[in-house]
Design a protein around this motif. Sequence first.
Motif, short mmCIF file in Angstrom:
data_model
loop_
_atom_site.label_atom_id
_atom_site.label_comp_id
_atom_site.label_asym_id
_atom_site.label_seq_id
_atom_site.Cartn_x
_atom_site.Cartn_y
_atom_site.Cartn_z
N VAL A 41 0.85 -1.18 0.00
CA VAL A 41 0.00 0.00 0.00
C VAL A 41 0.89 1.24 0.00
N SER A 42 0.63 2.18 -0.86
CA SER A 42 1.48 3.37 -0.99
C SER A 42 1.47 4.21 0.26
N LEU A 43 2.64 4.80 0.55
CA LEU A 43 2.78 5.78 1.62
C LEU A 43 2.35 5.25 2.97
N ASP A 44 2.64 3.99 3.24
CA ASP A 44 2.32 3.40 4.53
C ASP A 44 3.56 2.71 5.08
N ASP A 45 3.91 3.00 6.34
CA ASP A 45 5.05 2.33 6.95
C ASP A 45 4.74 0.85 7.12
N LEU A 46 5.70 0.03 6.72
CA LEU A 46 5.53 -1.42 6.87
C LEU A 46 6.85 -2.00 7.34
N GLY A 47 6.83 -2.78 8.39
CA GLY A 47 8.07 -3.36 8.92
C GLY A 47 7.81 -4.60 9.74
N VAL A 48 8.89 -5.23 10.18
CA VAL A 48 8.80 -6.39 11.06
C VAL A 48 9.68 -6.13 12.28
N LEU A 72 10.61 -4.00 22.09
CA LEU A 72 11.14 -4.16 20.74
C LEU A 72 12.67 -4.19 20.80
N ILE A 73 13.29 -5.26 20.28
CA ILE A 73 14.74 -5.38 20.33
C ILE A 73 15.39 -5.34 18.95
N ALA A 74 14.60 -5.50 17.89
CA ALA A 74 15.15 -5.42 16.53
C ALA A 74 14.01 -5.17 15.56
N GLU A 75 14.26 -4.35 14.53
CA GLU A 75 13.21 -4.11 13.53
C GLU A 75 13.83 -3.64 12.22
#
Length: 229
Positions: free
Chosen positions: A146-153, A166-169
């Motif tokens: 999706v455009s302009l949306d932050d996405l991470g793990v 949270l220890i790593a991303e």
Amino acid sequence: MKSKESILVLLFVLLTVRVWSQIGINTDAPTAMLDVNGNLRLREAEKCIEASCADSLLVRNSGGYVQTVSRDQVFNSSGRSYVSGTGVNTTIPLVAISGLTNWLKIVFDKELIDEHNDFNISNNTFTAPKDGIYEVYVQMKVSSLVSLDDLGVGIFVKKGSAVPTLIAEETYTNVTVLTAINVSPPTRRTQTMVALNAGDQLLFGVKTTLVSLNLLSGTSSLFTIHQIK
């Protein structure tokens, strides 16, 4: 006469060994059939060709007792954790992580390795069986962004009832050019090493500002956990 004396001495020695059944070297109080109090040097040993000797080791414990054990017994005696799993999320809604904003718990629906049942597939949480150093990896791939949306793990540690830390991303902002071409990488991955105490938990999250990830079709994920010490 000497012959009779020799026979009597031999009989005495044999009877003594038979009665006491234990021989001590450099000790007056043997506690085994052969008790050696001191260094032991074996200059030559017969090779064992029996099946019971295959893939085995000779080990000594702190009390000086020697025994033969298999290689697997030595390597697996520590009970270290080796866990891996995968997930495919097309219709299952992800669960919010309590106390954290914009983070949802990644759902894994299949375990590949988990010899000691340290990962709970029902709540997607790993519980450390003992104190140690753990190497952790997680990856998520989406087929559409999706455009302009932050996405991470991210990788989280939860201690008791505390909010997960949270220890790593790894996070990218999804960007498209010419309103058609997506230039953001489709895969998010991160890894770390972490010291855990017995009972500490590990969980994996996906970061998004969307209310739901249903717009991200064909999401696949995987993780590995390896206790290295």
